[in-house]
Design an enzyme around this catalytic site. Structure first.
Site, PDB file in Angstrom:
ATOM      1  N   ASP A  39       0.829  -1.218   0.000  1.00  0.00           N
ATOM      2  CA  ASP A  39       0.000   0.000   0.000  1.00  0.00           C
ATOM      3  C   ASP A  39       0.857   1.260   0.000  1.00  0.00           C
ATOM      4  O   ASP A  39       0.559   2.222   0.698  1.00  0.00           O
ATOM      5  CB  ASP A  39      -0.955  -0.014   1.200  1.00  0.00           C
ATOM      6  CG  ASP A  39      -2.194   0.854   0.953  1.00  0.00           C
ATOM      7  OD1 ASP A  39      -2.418   1.261  -0.206  1.00  0.00           O
ATOM      8  OD2 ASP A  39      -2.930   1.127   1.916  1.00  0.00           O
TER       9      ASP A  39
ATOM     10  N   ASP B  35       0.753   2.412   8.166  1.00  0.00           N
ATOM     11  CA  ASP B  35      -0.441   1.724   7.667  1.00  0.00           C
ATOM     12  C   ASP B  35      -0.102   0.365   7.045  1.00  0.00           C
ATOM     13  O   ASP B  35       0.044   0.238   5.826  1.00  0.00           O
ATOM     14  CB  ASP B  35      -1.201   2.611   6.674  1.00  0.00           C
ATOM     15  CG  ASP B  35      -2.615   2.091   6.428  1.00  0.00           C
ATOM     16  OD1 ASP B  35      -2.940   1.016   6.974  1.00  0.00           O
ATOM     17  OD2 ASP B  35      -3.377   2.757   5.714  1.00  0.00           O
TER      18      ASP B  35
ATOM     19  N   THR C 294      -4.204   0.449  -3.352  1.00  0.00           N
ATOM     20  CA  THR C 294      -4.900   1.666  -3.754  1.00  0.00           C
ATOM     21  C   THR C 294      -4.753   1.749  -5.267  1.00  0.00           C
ATOM     22  O   THR C 294      -3.628   1.753  -5.772  1.00  0.00           O
ATOM     23  CB  THR C 294      -4.263   2.884  -3.043  1.00  0.00           C
ATOM     24  OG1 THR C 294      -4.382   2.672  -1.639  1.00  0.00           O
ATOM     25  CG2 THR C 294      -4.959   4.180  -3.429  1.00  0.00           C
TER      26      THR C 294
ATOM     27  N   ASN D 207       0.378   7.310   2.884  1.00  0.00           N
ATOM     28  CA  ASN D 207       0.889   6.420   3.932  1.00  0.00           C
ATOM     29  C   ASN D 207       2.327   6.726   4.320  1.00  0.00           C
ATOM     30  O   ASN D 207       2.950   5.971   5.059  1.00  0.00           O
ATOM     31  CB  ASN D 207       0.760   4.955   3.495  1.00  0.00           C
ATOM     32  CG  ASN D 207      -0.677   4.480   3.584  1.00  0.00           C
ATOM     33  OD1 ASN D 207      -1.504   5.108   4.254  1.00  0.00           O
ATOM     34  ND2 ASN D 207      -0.989   3.383   2.911  1.00  0.00           N
TER      35      ASN D 207
ATOM     36  N   LYS E 263       1.835   4.689  -1.021  1.00  0.00           N
ATOM     37  CA  LYS E 263       1.198   5.861  -1.631  1.00  0.00           C
ATOM     38  C   LYS E 263       1.566   7.055  -0.750  1.00  0.00           C
ATOM     39  O   LYS E 263       1.936   6.867   0.420  1.00  0.00           O
ATOM     40  CB  LYS E 263      -0.327   5.692  -1.711  1.00  0.00           C
ATOM     41  CG  LYS E 263      -0.999   5.445  -0.367  1.00  0.00           C
ATOM     42  CD  LYS E 263      -2.510   5.296  -0.517  1.00  0.00           C
ATOM     43  CE  LYS E 263      -3.161   4.891   0.799  1.00  0.00           C
ATOM     44  NZ  LYS E 263      -4.608   4.762   0.711  1.00  0.00           N
TER      45      LYS E 263
HETATM   46  N1  LIG Z   1       1.867   7.185  13.543  1.00  0.00           N
HETATM   47  C1  LIG Z   1       1.160   8.248  13.206  1.00  0.00           C
HETATM   48  N2  LIG Z   1       1.531   9.495  13.593  1.00  0.00           N
HETATM   49  C2  LIG Z   1       0.790  10.565  13.237  1.00  0.00           C
HETATM   50  N3  LIG Z   1      -0.340  10.497  12.504  1.00  0.00           N
HETATM   51  C3  LIG Z   1      -0.756   9.305  12.101  1.00  0.00           C
HETATM   52  C4  LIG Z   1      -0.044   8.104  12.423  1.00  0.00           C
HETATM   53  N4  LIG Z   1      -0.696   7.055  11.871  1.00  0.00           N
HETATM   54  C5  LIG Z   1      -1.764   7.565  11.242  1.00  0.00           C
HETATM   55  N5  LIG Z   1      -1.815   8.911  11.366  1.00  0.00           N
HETATM   56  C6  LIG Z   1      -2.824   9.815  10.795  1.00  0.00           C
HETATM   57  O1  LIG Z   1      -4.072   9.140  10.703  1.00  0.00           O
HETATM   58  C7  LIG Z   1      -4.468   8.990   9.329  1.00  0.00           C
HETATM   59  C8  LIG Z   1      -5.155   7.649   9.103  1.00  0.00           C
HETATM   60  O2  LIG Z   1      -4.278   6.597   9.482  1.00  0.00           O
HETATM   61  P1  LIG Z   1      -4.096   5.270   8.624  1.00  0.00           P
HETATM   62  O3  LIG Z   1      -3.712   5.613   7.215  1.00  0.00           O
HETATM   63  O4  LIG Z   1      -3.145   4.375   9.342  1.00  0.00           O
HETATM   64  O5  LIG Z   1      -5.564   4.685   8.665  1.00  0.00           O
HETATM   65  P2  LIG Z   1      -6.193   3.604   7.709  1.00  0.00           P
HETATM   66  O6  LIG Z   1      -7.540   3.243   8.202  1.00  0.00           O
HETATM   67  O7  LIG Z   1      -5.258   2.462   7.612  1.00  0.00           O
HETATM   68  O8  LIG Z   1      -6.241   4.417   6.360  1.00  0.00           O
HETATM   69  P3  LIG Z   1      -6.591   3.961   4.895  1.00  0.00           P
HETATM   70  O9  LIG Z   1      -8.034   4.199   4.767  1.00  0.00           O
HETATM   71  O10 LIG Z   1      -5.789   4.860   3.996  1.00  0.00           O
HETATM   72  O11 LIG Z   1      -6.190   2.559   4.742  1.00  0.00           O
HETATM   73  C9  LIG Z   1      -3.152   9.172   8.556  1.00  0.00           C
HETATM   74  O12 LIG Z   1      -3.392   9.639   7.285  1.00  0.00           O
HETATM   75  C10 LIG Z   1      -2.417  10.191   9.385  1.00  0.00           C
HETATM   76  O13 LIG Z   1      -2.848  11.494   9.103  1.00  0.00           O
END
Ligand SMILES: Nc1ncnc2c1ncn2[C@@H]1O[C@H](COP(=O)(O)OP(=O)(O)OP(=O)(O)O)[C@@H](O)[C@H]1O
Length: 458
Positions: A241, A259, A279, A246, A243
């Site tokens: 993933d 992620d 994605t 992430n 992109k």
């Molecule tokens: N370790 C971190 N430190 C700071 N912000 C974070 C961190 N992890 C995630 N975030 C914030 O939270 C958002 C969502 O997290 P993440 O991408 O892990 O969720 P997801 O459900 O896996 O998303 P996706 O729908 O893209 O798969 C990120 O885009 C980022 O802005």
């Protein structure tokens, strides 16, 4: 015919005719049931791929199944029994000294929203250290019955993310997991807080080149992505993933991959992945075609992200997943005239539609590092994240608790209002028994890194 249904603010689409669900014939894993719905941000379905105008954050897609394997080794962390009780007591004094429940983390701000839950900035009430806390709601039994596919996916994705992250040996370009906790209705991943925010945000904001970066800067971030992914591949994990959304920046501006919900531990095996997952804009042709694939798919994605950082959009865009998919599989790669000769060369090698002819970066790692596109990169300084290294973007951080590099859409939300029923959800499962089915399903989730690891890296 594509079927469409709506879940929260997102649309879920399946394209049975175009992207057949593929059975994973994984030699190493036990297989789980198939998931067939493609989950996407509804905005991506209506014109977010145009080459100008604002970009919206792209959600990861899942056509097929997850596998939730126990990694063969857990080198850097101590596995903690679920809620510190389900797998028997842990004797280590070091472990007991830093055991945490969700009560120990005070929510400070909302940082973002993922496909399955919110991400909060939280503070350890005892040590005052800051973490990012990814919350994923557990499926209630009635929800499994009503919306089984969606909720099962969120659970499997979370378990998979926790297992992969807890098995990864330390690497500066890969996010660190410090704790995995659960209570009556949620999972919590307590992660390294990356206060520099998303590379995606820096790519689309305050950028004199529109949505693009200068080529030197692209090489810097591409090199850090490659270091992170090479490390993952060396330990048998396909990321799946990559992109800009992430890739987060730490306080110094170094890039960190986050992620891991779609990642897969395939060990040393080749061509064992078959899930059509990722994605769309960054997925390799072999993935979209439903062929067996492996680490090479990640190097295709790197090519897409390099192109994206230089042009302001990925190489194959369209107004629907069908059109993106078709272009990735069939359309000839067109490289803008203003890309340098070196950029064109590395991109044509990474974006070869035939994975066997694509740049074999893992095998030819030295040749990759020596490619002229990276001529200004000092790889040894980069690997050490030496202080003498200047990062292209030094994030503005007046106070890490302000989360200035995150979207006000999230950071302006009142945290208290984001935690309805906090007093209920914070009851540890050991004192608030869960339905029997859940107890079985989520056994072994809870986890803590060693206190020395937390002290060293947090
Ligand atoms: N370790 C971190 N430190 C700071 N912000 C974070 C961190 N992890 C995630 N975030 C914030 O939270 C958002 C969502 O997290 P993440 O991408 O892990 O969720 P997801 O459900 O896996 O998303 P996706 O729908 O893209 O798969 C990120 O885009 C980022 O802005």
């Amino acid at each position: 015919m594509a079927s469409i249904f709506v879940f929260d603010e997102e649309a879920s689409v399946s394209f049975p005719g175009e992207a057949t669900v593929v059975e994973e014939e994984d030699e190493c894993d036990e297989l789980d049931e198939a998931f067939t719905n493609l989950k996407v941000d509804h905005k991506t379905l209506i014109g977010s791929h145009q080459e100008s105008g604002p970009r919206s954050r792209r959600r990861s897609s899942v056509y097929s199944r997850f596998s939730v394997n126990t990694p063969s080794s857990v080198p850097r962390h101590l596995s903690i029994p679920a809620d510190y009780a389900e797998e028997g007591p842990t004797e280590s004094v070091e472990v007991k000294a830093h055991l945490r429940t969700i009560h120990d983390f005070e929510p400070i701000k909302v940082l973002g929203q993922g496909a399955y839950g919110k991400v909060y900035l939280v503070q350890d009430r005892h040590t005052k250290k800051l973490f990012a806390q990814k919350q994923i709601r557990k499926p209630a039994v009635h929800m499994i019955e009503e919306r089984g596919d969606v909720y099962e996916k969120s659970v499997k994705r979370t378990l998979s993310e926790k297992q992969i992250l807890s098995s990864i040996t330390h690497h500066s370009n890969v996010v660190k997991l410090f704790y995995a906790l659960q209570d009556y209705d949620k999972f919590y991943l307590i992660l390294e807080y990356l206060p520099g925010g998303e590379l995606f945000r820096h790519l689309t904001h305050n950028n004199s080149l529109g949505n693009a970066f200068k080529e030197d800067h692209v090489a810097f971030y591409a090199a850090q992505m490659a270091l992170g992914m090479k490390h993952l591949h060396d330990i048998g994990v396909v990321y799946r993933d990559l992109k800009p959304e992430n890739c987060l920046l730490n306080s110094e501006g170094h890039l960190v991959l986050t992620d891991f919900g779609l990642s897969k531990d395939i060990g040393g095996h080749e061509n064992v992945c078959a899930s059509i997952i990722g994605t769309p804009e960054y997925m390799g042709p072999e993935v979209l075609k439903g062929e067996k694939y492996d680490y090479q798919a990640d190097w295709w994605s790197l090519g897409c992200v390099i192109f994206d950082m230089m042009a302001g959009h990925p190489p194959f865009t369209g107004n629907s997943h069908k059109s993106i998919q078709s272009k990735i599989i069939k359309q000839k790669l067109q490289l803008p005239f203003y890309f340098s000769v070196d950029a064109k060369d590395i991109l044509s090698k990474l974006l070869n539609k035939n994975p066997a002819k694509r740049f074999q970066v893992d095998e030819k790692w030295d040749a990759f590092k020596k490619h002229r596109f990276f001529r200004k990169i000092d790889w040894s300084l980069l690997e050490k994240q030496s202080d003498s290294l200047q990062t292209p973007i030094k994030p503005v951080i007046t106070d890490p608790k302000l989360a200035e590099n995150f979207s006000p859409e999230f950071t302006s939300l009142k945290v208290s209002s984001m935690l309805p029923g906090a007093e209920i959800i914070n009851i540890p499962s050991s004192t608030h028994p869960q339905p029997e089915e859940d107890q079985v399903k989520f056994k072994g989730f809870s986890y803590a890194a060693s206190s020395s690891y937390i002290d060293r890296f947090c």
